[in-house]
Design an enzyme around this catalytic site. Structure first.
Site, mmCIF file in Angstrom:
data_model
loop_
_atom_site.group_PDB
_atom_site.id
_atom_site.type_symbol
_atom_site.label_atom_id
_atom_site.label_comp_id
_atom_site.label_asym_id
_atom_site.label_seq_id
_atom_site.Cartn_x
_atom_site.Cartn_y
_atom_site.Cartn_z
ATOM 1 N N GLN A 229 1.323 3.533 2.088
ATOM 2 C CA GLN A 229 2.035 3.729 3.349
ATOM 3 C C GLN A 229 2.761 2.461 3.820
ATOM 4 O OE1 GLN A 229 2.809 6.458 5.052
ATOM 5 N NE2 GLN A 229 1.856 7.636 3.394
ATOM 6 N N SER A 230 3.195 1.635 2.884
ATOM 7 C CA SER A 230 3.861 0.379 3.219
ATOM 8 C C SER A 230 5.190 0.610 3.947
ATOM 9 C CB SER A 230 4.124 -0.416 1.934
ATOM 10 O OG SER A 230 4.996 -1.497 2.181
ATOM 11 N N ASN A 231 5.308 0.038 5.143
ATOM 12 C CA ASN A 231 6.580 0.047 5.857
ATOM 13 C C ASN A 231 7.607 -0.824 5.146
ATOM 14 O OD1 ASN A 231 5.570 1.581 8.211
ATOM 15 N ND2 ASN A 231 4.369 -0.258 8.597
ATOM 16 N N ALA B 96 0.849 -1.183 0.000
ATOM 17 C CA ALA B 96 0.000 0.000 0.000
ATOM 18 C C ALA B 96 0.888 1.238 0.000
ATOM 19 C CB ALA B 96 -0.910 -0.004 1.224
ATOM 20 N N ALA C 255 7.845 -1.440 1.934
ATOM 21 C CA ALA C 255 8.372 -0.762 0.750
ATOM 22 C C ALA C 255 9.453 0.235 1.144
ATOM 23 C CB ALA C 255 7.231 -0.067 0.004
#
Length: 328
Positions: free
Chosen positions: A77-79, A75, A81
């Protein structure tokens, strides 16, 4: 067990602290068990979080395969990524992030850091479109002369899960030093890489605690099935002759709320409470919902006040800056 010989690229600051949350215990009342926080929000790489442990093994494998580019998805706000982009920068590789904007695409929080880290960010409208692009992006990059290393959501493959097998050994040693044998380890679970590693590690290192995942998305039945497959794959990778089944993948689905990425009132309360008692920041997608479960169980008297429990803080703080004042 082949864990010690599995190639690893050091990225995290380890061991992370194990801290007693005495102020939180006091706020929850006299029937609260001893609460310890395993601070994997302090792994140190690009604002930390649990994904750093997984990326140590994934990055080593990527380099062994002479990759030039790390590719992953999530997503906006992916941590995961964000930490993948950080790992790529450390190793001198390119990174390509395929992110879906289900909950908006404001350049804030993790997405801001992705850009700052120099990642190539491709934003799509929804998860289905993201899945379709991930299916073809490897061929696209190879045609352009790149050697991509494609990492699934959350780094949730056996090589990544090995990071949390190793974490169990670290945590068990800390618990022995503290003279504690907690009954339960709480943590948020979504793509199941962390949970699979914990389950395999708990058995391999005779951990005293039950591995208690708190789901952040539906459906729980699929999460359990994914966890079984991933735990067995991780055990096979490490040469552990163990077979795991659905009874060993404990996932509580009562704290998900409406959907993945949608904050809950209980999760927001947990974020506020931990900030105001321990000056520790949770996030609304993962750790806030898992802490809401622990708080609910303590208040309901479901936990023995003479015991201890551990909360694995998986990080996610940067997403607070995208959520903004909605959490106040």
């Amino acid at each position: 067990m082949r864990l010690a010989t599995l190639p690893r690229y050091p990225l995290a600051t380890l061991p992370t602290p194990l801290q007693r949350a005495r102020n939180l215990e006091k706020a929850l009342g006299p029937l609260t068990p001893r609460i310890y926080l395993k601070r994997d929000d302090l792994t140190g790489l690009a604002f930390g979080g649990n994904k750093a442990r997984k990326l140590e093994y994934l990055l080593a494998d990527a380099l062994a395969n002479e990759a030039t580019t790390l590719v992953t998805e999530g997503a906006v706000q992916s941590n995961h990524a964000r930490i993948t982009a950080a790992a790529a920068a450390i190793a001198g590789l390119r990174s390509v992030l395929v992110l879906d904007a289900r909950h908006g695409s404001e350049v804030a929080g993790n997405l801001f850091l992705d850009h700052l880290l120099g990642a190539e960010v491709r934003i799509v409208s929804d998860k289905a479109t993201r899945t379709a692009l991930m299916a073809s992006i490897g061929d696209e990059l190879r045609a352009a002369g790149e050697r991509p290393y494609v990492i699934p959501t959350g780094g949730s493959v056996p090589i990544g899960a090995a990071g949390y097998v190793a974490m169990v050994a670290e945590l068990v040693a800390q618990l022995v030093s503290a003279g504690e044998a907690p009954s339960r380890l709480y943590f948020p679970t979504g793509s199941l890489g962390t949970q699979a590693g914990l389950v395999v590690g708990a058995r391999a290192f005779s951990a005293p605690f039950a591995v208690y995942g708190v789901a952040v998305e539906h459906p729980v039945e699929k999460l359990i099935a994914d966890g079984v497959a991933l735990a067995n794959g991780t055990a096979a990778l490490l040469g552990i002759e163990q077979c795991f089944n659905a009874t060993e993948i404990t996932i509580d689905g009562a704290f998900i709320g409406a959907a993945y990425g949608v904050p809950t009132e209980a999760g927001i309360e947990a974020i506020r409470l931990l900030a105001r008692t321990e000056a520790i920041f949770l996030d609304p997608v993962y750790s806030g919902k898992a802490m809401a479960a622990l708080i609910s169980h303590a208040r309901a008297g479901e936990l023995d006040p003479n015991e201890a429990v551990v909360f694995l803080h998986t990080g996610g703080g940067p997403s607070l800056f995208a959520a903004g004042t909605t959490l106040l």
